[in-house]
Motif scaffolding. Structure first.
Motif, PDB file in Angstrom:
ATOM      1  N   MET A 235       8.460  -2.676  -7.592  1.00 59.88           N
ATOM      2  CA  MET A 235       7.717  -1.787  -8.478  1.00 59.88           C
ATOM      3  C   MET A 235       8.323  -1.823  -9.870  1.00 59.88           C
ATOM      4  SD  MET A 235       6.553   2.182  -7.888  1.00 59.88           S
ATOM      5  CE  MET A 235       8.226   2.859  -7.780  1.00 59.88           C
ATOM      6  N   VAL A 236       7.469  -2.081 -10.862  1.00 54.68           N
ATOM      7  CA  VAL A 236       7.879  -2.141 -12.261  1.00 54.68           C
ATOM      8  C   VAL A 236       6.865  -1.349 -13.077  1.00 54.68           C
ATOM      9  CG1 VAL A 236       8.918  -4.415 -11.909  1.00 54.68           C
ATOM     10  CG2 VAL A 236       6.565  -4.256 -12.757  1.00 54.68           C
ATOM     11  N   VAL A 237       7.065  -1.305 -14.372  1.00 60.08           N
ATOM     12  CA  VAL A 237       6.075  -0.713 -15.280  1.00 60.08           C
ATOM     13  C   VAL A 237       5.628  -1.778 -16.257  1.00 60.08           C
ATOM     14  CG1 VAL A 237       5.765   0.856 -17.217  1.00 60.08           C
ATOM     15  CG2 VAL A 237       6.725   1.709 -15.094  1.00 60.08           C
ATOM     16  N   GLU A 238       4.308  -1.939 -16.379  1.00 60.46           N
ATOM     17  CA  GLU A 238       3.719  -2.838 -17.370  1.00 60.46           C
ATOM     18  C   GLU A 238       2.613  -2.097 -18.100  1.00 60.46           C
ATOM     19  OE1 GLU A 238       2.460  -6.271 -15.162  1.00 60.46           O
ATOM     20  OE2 GLU A 238       4.396  -7.261 -15.381  1.00 60.46           O
ATOM     21  N   ASN A 239       2.671  -2.114 -19.426  1.00 59.12           N
ATOM     22  CA  ASN A 239       1.661  -1.436 -20.248  1.00 59.12           C
ATOM     23  C   ASN A 239       1.485   0.033 -19.847  1.00 59.12           C
ATOM     24  OD1 ASN A 239       1.064  -3.897 -21.642  1.00 59.12           O
ATOM     25  ND2 ASN A 239      -0.191  -4.529 -19.895  1.00 59.12           N
TER      26      ASN A 239
ATOM     27  N   VAL B 227       3.330  -0.841 -11.513  1.00 57.45           N
ATOM     28  CA  VAL B 227       2.710  -2.012 -10.900  1.00 57.45           C
ATOM     29  C   VAL B 227       3.637  -2.550  -9.817  1.00 57.45           C
ATOM     30  CG1 VAL B 227       1.880  -4.366 -11.302  1.00 57.45           C
ATOM     31  CG2 VAL B 227       1.530  -2.611 -13.048  1.00 57.45           C
ATOM     32  N   THR B 228       3.053  -2.958  -8.692  1.00 53.03           N
ATOM     33  CA  THR B 228       3.827  -3.585  -7.619  1.00 53.03           C
ATOM     34  C   THR B 228       3.450  -5.056  -7.557  1.00 53.03           C
ATOM     35  OG1 THR B 228       3.898  -1.539  -6.339  1.00 53.03           O
ATOM     36  CG2 THR B 228       4.367  -3.573  -5.160  1.00 53.03           C
ATOM     37  N   LYS B 229       4.464  -5.919  -7.673  1.00 54.48           N
ATOM     38  CA  LYS B 229       4.195  -7.356  -7.655  1.00 54.48           C
ATOM     39  C   LYS B 229       5.242  -8.047  -6.783  1.00 54.48           C
ATOM     40  CE  LYS B 229       4.314  -7.857 -12.073  1.00 54.48           C
ATOM     41  NZ  LYS B 229       3.709  -8.768 -13.025  1.00 54.48           N
ATOM     42  N   PRO B 230       4.872  -9.174  -6.178  1.00 53.32           N
ATOM     43  CA  PRO B 230       5.844  -9.894  -5.344  1.00 53.32           C
ATOM     44  C   PRO B 230       6.819 -10.659  -6.221  1.00 53.32           C
ATOM     45  CG  PRO B 230       3.773 -11.096  -5.402  1.00 53.32           C
ATOM     46  CD  PRO B 230       3.555  -9.832  -6.187  1.00 53.32           C
ATOM     47  N   MET B 231       8.102 -10.548  -5.878  1.00 49.46           N
ATOM     48  CA  MET B 231       9.136 -11.268  -6.622  1.00 49.46           C
ATOM     49  C   MET B 231      10.144 -11.859  -5.653  1.00 49.46           C
ATOM     50  SD  MET B 231      10.110  -8.863  -9.864  1.00 49.46           S
ATOM     51  CE  MET B 231       8.874  -8.038 -10.864  1.00 49.46           C
ATOM     52  N   ARG B 232      10.744 -12.960  -6.089  1.00 48.99           N
ATOM     53  CA  ARG B 232      11.766 -13.611  -5.273  1.00 48.99           C
ATOM     54  C   ARG B 232      13.081 -12.858  -5.367  1.00 48.99           C
ATOM     55  NH1 ARG B 232      14.186 -19.371  -6.895  1.00 48.99           N
ATOM     56  NH2 ARG B 232      15.404 -17.985  -8.235  1.00 48.99           N
ATOM     57  N   TYR B 233      13.715 -12.688  -4.215  1.00 48.16           N
ATOM     58  CA  TYR B 233      15.020 -12.027  -4.167  1.00 48.16           C
ATOM     59  C   TYR B 233      16.117 -13.037  -4.489  1.00 48.16           C
ATOM     60  CZ  TYR B 233      18.897  -9.202  -2.307  1.00 48.16           C
ATOM     61  OH  TYR B 233      20.075  -8.502  -2.140  1.00 48.16           O
TER      62      TYR B 233
ATOM     63  N   ARG C 264       0.825  -1.218   0.000  1.00 45.53           N
ATOM     64  CA  ARG C 264       0.000   0.000   0.000  1.00 45.53           C
ATOM     65  C   ARG C 264       0.854   1.259   0.000  1.00 45.53           C
ATOM     66  NH1 ARG C 264      -3.114  -3.193   3.736  1.00 45.53           N
ATOM     67  NH2 ARG C 264      -5.101  -3.829   2.822  1.00 45.53           N
ATOM     68  N   LYS C 265       2.061   1.183   0.538  1.00 49.02           N
ATOM     69  CA  LYS C 265       2.949   2.350   0.512  1.00 49.02           C
ATOM     70  C   LYS C 265       3.319   2.711  -0.924  1.00 49.02           C
ATOM     71  CE  LYS C 265       5.099   1.924   5.082  1.00 49.02           C
ATOM     72  NZ  LYS C 265       6.376   1.817   5.832  1.00 49.02           N
ATOM     73  N   TYR C 266       3.552   1.696  -1.738  1.00 45.97           N
ATOM     74  CA  TYR C 266       3.858   1.954  -3.143  1.00 45.97           C
ATOM     75  C   TYR C 266       2.653   2.577  -3.840  1.00 45.97           C
ATOM     76  CZ  TYR C 266       8.021  -1.014  -2.668  1.00 45.97           C
ATOM     77  OH  TYR C 266       9.227  -1.534  -2.288  1.00 45.97           O
ATOM     78  N   THR C 267       1.461   2.104  -3.459  1.00 44.72           N
ATOM     79  CA  THR C 267       0.241   2.640  -4.062  1.00 44.72           C
ATOM     80  C   THR C 267       0.058   4.106  -3.708  1.00 44.72           C
ATOM     81  OG1 THR C 267      -0.805   0.460  -3.993  1.00 44.72           O
ATOM     82  CG2 THR C 267      -2.264   2.371  -4.209  1.00 44.72           C
ATOM     83  N   ARG C 268       0.231   4.421  -2.420  1.00 49.13           N
ATOM     84  CA  ARG C 268      -0.007   5.785  -1.955  1.00 49.13           C
ATOM     85  C   ARG C 268       1.039   6.758  -2.467  1.00 49.13           C
ATOM     86  NH1 ARG C 268      -0.912   3.143   3.097  1.00 49.13           N
ATOM     87  NH2 ARG C 268       1.142   3.837   3.777  1.00 49.13           N
ATOM     88  N   LEU C 269       2.296   6.384  -2.407  1.00 50.85           N
ATOM     89  CA  LEU C 269       3.371   7.339  -2.689  1.00 50.85           C
ATOM     90  C   LEU C 269       3.820   7.330  -4.146  1.00 50.85           C
ATOM     91  CD1 LEU C 269       5.564   6.973   0.527  1.00 50.85           C
ATOM     92  CD2 LEU C 269       3.863   8.722  -0.004  1.00 50.85           C
ATOM     93  N   TYR C 270       3.631   6.227  -4.839  1.00 49.99           N
ATOM     94  CA  TYR C 270       4.142   6.148  -6.214  1.00 49.99           C
ATOM     95  C   TYR C 270       3.056   5.820  -7.229  1.00 49.99           C
ATOM     96  CZ  TYR C 270       8.664   6.274  -3.943  1.00 49.99           C
ATOM     97  OH  TYR C 270       9.734   6.658  -3.188  1.00 49.99           O
ATOM     98  N   ASN C 271       1.797   5.849  -6.796  1.00 53.90           N
ATOM     99  CA  ASN C 271       0.673   5.587  -7.702  1.00 53.90           C
ATOM    100  C   ASN C 271       0.881   4.273  -8.443  1.00 53.90           C
ATOM    101  OD1 ASN C 271      -1.793   6.134  -8.950  1.00 53.90           O
ATOM    102  ND2 ASN C 271      -0.804   7.125 -10.708  1.00 53.90           N
ATOM    103  N   SER C 272       1.284   3.258  -7.689  1.00 52.88           N
ATOM    104  CA  SER C 272       1.578   1.946  -8.274  1.00 52.88           C
ATOM    105  C   SER C 272       0.432   0.993  -7.982  1.00 52.88           C
ATOM    106  CB  SER C 272       2.881   1.393  -7.690  1.00 52.88           C
ATOM    107  OG  SER C 272       3.166   0.128  -8.220  1.00 52.88           O
ATOM    108  N   LYS C 273      -0.089   0.401  -9.018  1.00 53.72           N
ATOM    109  CA  LYS C 273      -1.197  -0.540  -8.903  1.00 53.72           C
ATOM    110  C   LYS C 273      -0.702  -1.878  -8.358  1.00 53.72           C
ATOM    111  CE  LYS C 273      -4.146  -3.151 -12.111  1.00 53.72           C
ATOM    112  NZ  LYS C 273      -4.393  -3.343 -13.547  1.00 53.72           N
ATOM    113  N   MET C 274      -1.540  -2.548  -7.561  1.00 50.62           N
ATOM    114  CA  MET C 274      -1.196  -3.867  -7.038  1.00 50.62           C
ATOM    115  C   MET C 274      -1.491  -4.949  -8.083  1.00 50.62           C
ATOM    116  SD  MET C 274      -3.153  -5.836  -3.976  1.00 50.62           S
ATOM    117  CE  MET C 274      -2.755  -7.482  -3.431  1.00 50.62           C
TER     118      MET C 274
END
Length: 319
Positions: A144-148, A152-158, A12-22
């Motif tokens: 956080m990445v960009v798609e289309n 977008v914020t998505k879970p990824m393995r480190y 939600r922090k990414y959504t609020r501060l960076y306008n990133s969709k989940m």
């Protein structure tokens, strides 16, 4: 190498501060897959982000998390029963005769009981601690990445497994949670200039070798201790750390989203502490350019990495 990092685990922090969709579908896939594969590691703070769901999709994820926790409580309960029985057997044996085998069984059972009780306590507590937002290689984190054209914020393995590579790359190249800047056009050429991401980090951790000291404080020649140091930027701040990522696909298995943090030569204070790499925090004004790379203009991407934030990193022994 960035062995571990303190991150923003709440999407939600990414959504609020960076306008990133989940990316709800990828979150659901992660928590669904974990029910059958508890090797998928998720920091507690990422789970807690769904503790108060705000819509039906988040409620679905919370249900998957709750189901997993029920599974873990049952598994740990079975382990406790097994180890308590083992401990009781060892103690009965020791009442008759002290043997090396019985002493070892007592030690191992006691250690495993303590471990299981600690895991149960962690599962049940609701107060978050700093360690709950910490990731290690193999852990999942919001990226956080960009798609289309949309952030977008998505879970990824480190630990990044590049697309098209075999599964054994994870063990053949265990250090692929970091992407060295001097190898971006080599090993990482399929990601650099193509698939860029950002994670928000407020501390990172490194293994460092230090001279072993005698009781009087003098260094013991030729002997070293391995310690873990915590590096925090001063003034305290959240850093947008540059990453590369990949979507790996395989027949009959879920897609794997994974990432690596880009590292470079360290600033003087990190080098003086005994480490030879450092993450690269980019400036907020470069977010869009970094997340929308042009593979025909790699010089512009290197320029972003050069024009980085340069905080002073204080260090201390990690708790």
């Amino acid at each position: 190498m960035c062995y571990s990092a303190q991150i923003w685990a709440d999407y939600r922090k990414y959504t609020r501060l960076y306008n990133s969709k989940m990316d709800i579908e990828t979150f659901v896939e992660l928590f669904w897959s974990r029910l059958d594969n508890d090797r998928l590691k998720v920091p507690k703070a990422l789970e807690e982000a769904f503790s108060s769901p705000e819509n039906e999709q988040e409620q679905h994820i919370k249900g998957l998390i709750d189901q997993y926790q029920v599974q873990q409580v049952a598994r740990l309960g079975q382990e406790l029963f097994k180890q308590r029985r083992r401990l009781a057997d060892a103690q009965r044996s020791l009442q008759t005769k002290s043997t090396k085998a019985a002493l070892e069984a007592q030690r191992i059972a006691s250690s495993k009981i303590s471990w299981a009780l600690g895991k149960l306590a962690d599962l049940r507590r609701t107060d978050l601690r700093d360690a709950d937002s910490r990731i290690y290689p193999g852990y999942y984190a919001p990226v956080m990445v960009v798609e289309n054209g949309q952030r977008v914020t998505k879970p990824m393995r480190y630990q990044c497994r590049p697309a098209g590579k075999p599964v054994f790359y994870d063990t053949k190249y265990p250090g692929t949670y970091n992407a060295r800047r001097d190898n971006l056009e080599g090993f990482w050429r399929s990601q650099f200039g193509h698939t860029h991401g950002l994670i928000v980090v407020n501390a990172f951790y490194e293994h460092v070798a230090r001279p072993k000291l005698a009781p009087d404080g003098t260094p013991l020649e030729g002997q070293v201790d391995k310690v873990i140091l915590e590096f925090k930027p001063r003034p305290q701040q959240d850093m947008l750390v540059a990453c590369l990522w990949s979507r790996w696909t395989g027949e009959g298995v879920p897609d794997l989203f994974s990432f690596a943090a880009i590292t470079d030569e360290p600033p003087a204070e990190v080098a003086a502490a005994g480490h030879d790499r450092c993450v690269i925090p980019i400036k907020p004004e470069h977010v869009d350019a970094w997340l929308n790379p042009d593979p025909r203009n790699l010089d512009a991407l290197y320029a972003i990495l050069d024009d980085r934030e340069r905080p002073y990193y204080e260090h201390r022994l990690a708790a």
